[in-house]
Design a protein around this motif. Structure first.
Motif, PDB file in Angstrom:
ATOM      1  N   ILE A   1       0.786  -1.313   0.127  1.00  0.00           N
ATOM      2  CA  ILE A   1       0.119   0.138  -0.169  1.00  0.00           C
ATOM      3  C   ILE A   1       0.681   1.101  -0.482  1.00  0.00           C
ATOM      4  O   ILE A   1       0.918   2.483  -0.378  1.00  0.00           O
ATOM      5  CB  ILE A   1      -0.729   0.483   0.774  1.00  0.00           C
ATOM      6  CG1 ILE A   1      -1.927  -0.828   0.670  1.00  0.00           C
ATOM      7  CG2 ILE A   1      -2.061   0.791   1.335  1.00  0.00           C
ATOM      8  CD1 ILE A   1      -2.814  -1.075   2.768  1.00  0.00           C
ATOM      9  N   ILE A   2       1.736   1.704   0.451  1.00  0.00           N
ATOM     10  CA  ILE A   2       2.533   2.552   0.814  1.00  0.00           C
ATOM     11  C   ILE A   2       3.146   2.548  -0.484  1.00  0.00           C
ATOM     12  O   ILE A   2       4.020   3.590  -0.650  1.00  0.00           O
ATOM     13  CB  ILE A   2       3.816   2.297   2.045  1.00  0.00           C
ATOM     14  CG1 ILE A   2       3.118   2.427   3.322  1.00  0.00           C
ATOM     15  CG2 ILE A   2       4.534   3.826   2.382  1.00  0.00           C
ATOM     16  CD1 ILE A   2       3.358   2.273   4.229  1.00  0.00           C
ATOM     17  N   PHE A   3       4.404   1.464  -1.068  1.00  0.00           N
ATOM     18  CA  PHE A   3       5.655   1.650  -1.634  1.00  0.00           C
ATOM     19  C   PHE A   3       4.630   1.493  -3.427  1.00  0.00           C
ATOM     20  O   PHE A   3       5.136   2.001  -3.833  1.00  0.00           O
ATOM     21  CB  PHE A   3       6.618   0.898  -1.779  1.00  0.00           C
ATOM     22  CG  PHE A   3       6.934   1.265  -0.306  1.00  0.00           C
ATOM     23  CD1 PHE A   3       7.883   2.779  -0.189  1.00  0.00           C
ATOM     24  CD2 PHE A   3       7.535   0.590   0.518  1.00  0.00           C
ATOM     25  CE1 PHE A   3       8.933   2.605   0.893  1.00  0.00           C
ATOM     26  CE2 PHE A   3       8.063   0.615   1.744  1.00  0.00           C
ATOM     27  CZ  PHE A   3       9.007   1.820   1.418  1.00  0.00           C
ATOM     28  N   GLY A   4       3.216   1.097  -3.136  1.00  0.00           N
ATOM     29  CA  GLY A   4       3.043   0.729  -4.941  1.00  0.00           C
ATOM     30  C   GLY A   4       3.561  -0.185  -5.488  1.00  0.00           C
ATOM     31  O   GLY A   4       4.501  -0.770  -4.616  1.00  0.00           O
ATOM     32  N   PRO A   5       2.251  -1.092  -6.507  1.00  0.00           N
ATOM     33  CA  PRO A   5       3.634  -2.231  -6.985  1.00  0.00           C
ATOM     34  C   PRO A   5       4.448  -2.266  -7.942  1.00  0.00           C
ATOM     35  O   PRO A   5       5.469  -3.388  -8.205  1.00  0.00           O
ATOM     36  CB  PRO A   5       2.510  -2.833  -8.076  1.00  0.00           C
ATOM     37  CG  PRO A   5       1.001  -2.239  -7.429  1.00  0.00           C
ATOM     38  CD  PRO A   5       1.578  -0.985  -6.603  1.00  0.00           C
ATOM     39  N   SER A   6       5.149  -1.311  -8.112  1.00  0.00           N
ATOM     40  CA  SER A   6       6.128  -0.511  -8.964  1.00  0.00           C
ATOM     41  C   SER A   6       7.486  -0.179  -8.624  1.00  0.00           C
ATOM     42  O   SER A   6       8.071  -0.928  -8.964  1.00  0.00           O
ATOM     43  CB  SER A   6       5.839   0.484 -10.014  1.00  0.00           C
ATOM     44  OG  SER A   6       5.458   1.810  -9.088  1.00  0.00           O
ATOM     45  N   LYS A   7       7.137  -0.091  -7.125  1.00  0.00           N
ATOM     46  CA  LYS A   7       8.915   0.407  -6.152  1.00  0.00           C
ATOM     47  C   LYS A   7       8.763  -0.875  -5.810  1.00  0.00           C
ATOM     48  O   LYS A   7      10.062  -1.111  -5.297  1.00  0.00           O
ATOM     49  CB  LYS A   7       7.975   1.484  -5.531  1.00  0.00           C
ATOM     50  CG  LYS A   7       7.743   2.675  -6.736  1.00  0.00           C
ATOM     51  CD  LYS A   7       9.672   3.324  -6.150  1.00  0.00           C
ATOM     52  CE  LYS A   7       9.877   4.555  -7.267  1.00  0.00           C
ATOM     53  NZ  LYS A   7      10.799   5.047  -7.186  1.00  0.00           N
TER      54      LYS A   7
ATOM     55  N   PRO B   1       9.969  -4.115  -6.366  1.00  0.00           N
ATOM     56  CA  PRO B   1      10.878  -5.067  -7.218  1.00  0.00           C
ATOM     57  C   PRO B   1      12.040  -4.039  -6.644  1.00  0.00           C
ATOM     58  O   PRO B   1      13.383  -4.180  -6.797  1.00  0.00           O
ATOM     59  CB  PRO B   1      10.584  -5.089  -8.263  1.00  0.00           C
ATOM     60  CG  PRO B   1       8.658  -4.708  -8.704  1.00  0.00           C
ATOM     61  CD  PRO B   1       8.779  -3.644  -7.621  1.00  0.00           C
ATOM     62  N   GLU B   2      12.182  -2.856  -7.476  1.00  0.00           N
ATOM     63  CA  GLU B   2      13.424  -1.256  -6.792  1.00  0.00           C
ATOM     64  C   GLU B   2      13.559  -1.787  -4.903  1.00  0.00           C
ATOM     65  O   GLU B   2      14.816  -2.039  -5.109  1.00  0.00           O
ATOM     66  CB  GLU B   2      12.717  -0.960  -6.778  1.00  0.00           C
ATOM     67  CG  GLU B   2      12.724   0.323  -8.456  1.00  0.00           C
ATOM     68  CD  GLU B   2      12.006   1.319  -9.024  1.00  0.00           C
ATOM     69  OE1 GLU B   2      12.729   2.036  -8.114  1.00  0.00           O
ATOM     70  OE2 GLU B   2      10.970   1.810  -9.762  1.00  0.00           O
ATOM     71  N   LEU B   3      12.923  -1.798  -4.611  1.00  0.00           N
ATOM     72  CA  LEU B   3      13.424  -1.978  -3.341  1.00  0.00           C
ATOM     73  C   LEU B   3      13.796  -3.093  -2.697  1.00  0.00           C
ATOM     74  O   LEU B   3      14.717  -3.403  -1.557  1.00  0.00           O
ATOM     75  CB  LEU B   3      11.739  -1.875  -1.836  1.00  0.00           C
ATOM     76  CG  LEU B   3      11.632  -1.847  -0.625  1.00  0.00           C
ATOM     77  CD1 LEU B   3      12.992  -0.134  -0.453  1.00  0.00           C
ATOM     78  CD2 LEU B   3      10.355  -1.889   0.009  1.00  0.00           C
ATOM     79  N   GLY B   4      13.154  -4.284  -3.660  1.00  0.00           N
ATOM     80  CA  GLY B   4      14.125  -5.997  -2.976  1.00  0.00           C
ATOM     81  C   GLY B   4      15.115  -5.460  -3.604  1.00  0.00           C
ATOM     82  O   GLY B   4      16.004  -6.276  -3.053  1.00  0.00           O
ATOM     83  N   ARG B   5      15.338  -5.530  -4.908  1.00  0.00           N
ATOM     84  CA  ARG B   5      16.509  -5.101  -5.598  1.00  0.00           C
ATOM     85  C   ARG B   5      17.621  -4.527  -4.648  1.00  0.00           C
ATOM     86  O   ARG B   5      19.036  -4.673  -4.298  1.00  0.00           O
ATOM     87  CB  ARG B   5      16.549  -4.710  -6.620  1.00  0.00           C
ATOM     88  CG  ARG B   5      16.748  -6.046  -7.533  1.00  0.00           C
ATOM     89  CD  ARG B   5      16.307  -5.440  -9.614  1.00  0.00           C
ATOM     90  NE  ARG B   5      15.169  -5.823 -10.156  1.00  0.00           N
ATOM     91  CZ  ARG B   5      14.375  -4.640 -10.347  1.00  0.00           C
ATOM     92  NH1 ARG B   5      15.054  -3.396  -9.926  1.00  0.00           N
ATOM     93  NH2 ARG B   5      13.435  -4.479 -11.016  1.00  0.00           N
ATOM     94  N   ALA B   6      17.418  -3.223  -3.871  1.00  0.00           N
ATOM     95  CA  ALA B   6      18.304  -2.694  -3.250  1.00  0.00           C
ATOM     96  C   ALA B   6      18.889  -3.167  -1.392  1.00  0.00           C
ATOM     97  O   ALA B   6      19.445  -3.886  -1.037  1.00  0.00           O
ATOM     98  CB  ALA B   6      17.459  -1.335  -2.707  1.00  0.00           C
ATOM     99  N   ILE B   7      17.540  -4.103  -1.333  1.00  0.00           N
ATOM    100  CA  ILE B   7      17.413  -4.677   0.179  1.00  0.00           C
ATOM    101  C   ILE B   7      18.491  -5.819  -0.573  1.00  0.00           C
ATOM    102  O   ILE B   7      19.299  -6.038   0.643  1.00  0.00           O
ATOM    103  CB  ILE B   7      16.476  -5.128   0.559  1.00  0.00           C
ATOM    104  CG1 ILE B   7      15.729  -3.549   0.879  1.00  0.00           C
ATOM    105  CG2 ILE B   7      17.063  -5.687   1.670  1.00  0.00           C
ATOM    106  CD1 ILE B   7      14.439  -4.238   1.599  1.00  0.00           C
ATOM    107  N   GLY B   8      18.335  -6.208  -1.064  1.00  0.00           N
ATOM    108  CA  GLY B   8      19.649  -7.648  -1.680  1.00  0.00           C
ATOM    109  C   GLY B   8      20.662  -7.339  -2.213  1.00  0.00           C
ATOM    110  O   GLY B   8      21.721  -7.548  -1.263  1.00  0.00           O
ATOM    111  N   SER B   9      21.075  -5.947  -2.758  1.00  0.00           N
ATOM    112  CA  SER B   9      22.616  -5.965  -3.295  1.00  0.00           C
ATOM    113  C   SER B   9      23.268  -5.457  -1.792  1.00  0.00           C
ATOM    114  O   SER B   9      24.258  -5.525  -1.303  1.00  0.00           O
ATOM    115  CB  SER B   9      22.292  -4.523  -3.823  1.00  0.00           C
ATOM    116  OG  SER B   9      21.267  -3.717  -4.016  1.00  0.00           O
ATOM    117  N   THR B  10      22.002  -4.360  -1.069  1.00  0.00           N
ATOM    118  CA  THR B  10      22.711  -4.349   0.312  1.00  0.00           C
ATOM    119  C   THR B  10      23.279  -5.201   1.007  1.00  0.00           C
ATOM    120  O   THR B  10      24.270  -5.104   1.888  1.00  0.00           O
ATOM    121  CB  THR B  10      21.877  -3.461   0.611  1.00  0.00           C
ATOM    122  OG1 THR B  10      21.257  -1.789   0.295  1.00  0.00           O
ATOM    123  CG2 THR B  10      22.287  -3.138   2.639  1.00  0.00           C
ATOM    124  N   LEU B  11      22.745  -6.219   1.189  1.00  0.00           N
ATOM    125  CA  LEU B  11      22.603  -7.452   2.011  1.00  0.00           C
ATOM    126  C   LEU B  11      24.377  -8.300   1.783  1.00  0.00           C
ATOM    127  O   LEU B  11      24.327  -8.509   2.239  1.00  0.00           O
ATOM    128  CB  LEU B  11      21.355  -8.678   2.464  1.00  0.00           C
ATOM    129  CG  LEU B  11      20.316  -7.906   2.741  1.00  0.00           C
ATOM    130  CD1 LEU B  11      19.889  -8.646   3.005  1.00  0.00           C
ATOM    131  CD2 LEU B  11      20.827  -8.192   4.810  1.00  0.00           C
TER     132      LEU B  11
END
Length: 65
Positions: free
Chosen positions: A19-25, A27-37
């Protein structure tokens, strides 16, 4: 703290994130978290290998998409 979250709590967190980030954001958020980890794991491996050179693991080639 995260011991007692359970499946219903996890679903609630995911719905709120959708609800907060929307469906388009998401995947980008997931990629950012994955690269950070991935970077965090790489840094911790380097720190451990600097402290104990006898336990160095061979480096694997990582494919980037």
């Amino acid at each position: 703290m995260l011991q007692n979250i359970g499946i219903p709590g996890l679903i609630l967190v995911l719905v709120i994130a959708l609800i907060i980030f929307g469906p388009s954001k998401l995947p980008e958020l997931g990629r950012a978290i994955g690269s950070t980890l991935k970077e965090f794991k790489k840094s911790t491996r380097e720190l451990v290998s600097d402290e104990d050179p006898s336990k160095v693991q061979p480096k694997k080639e990582e494919k980037t998409i």
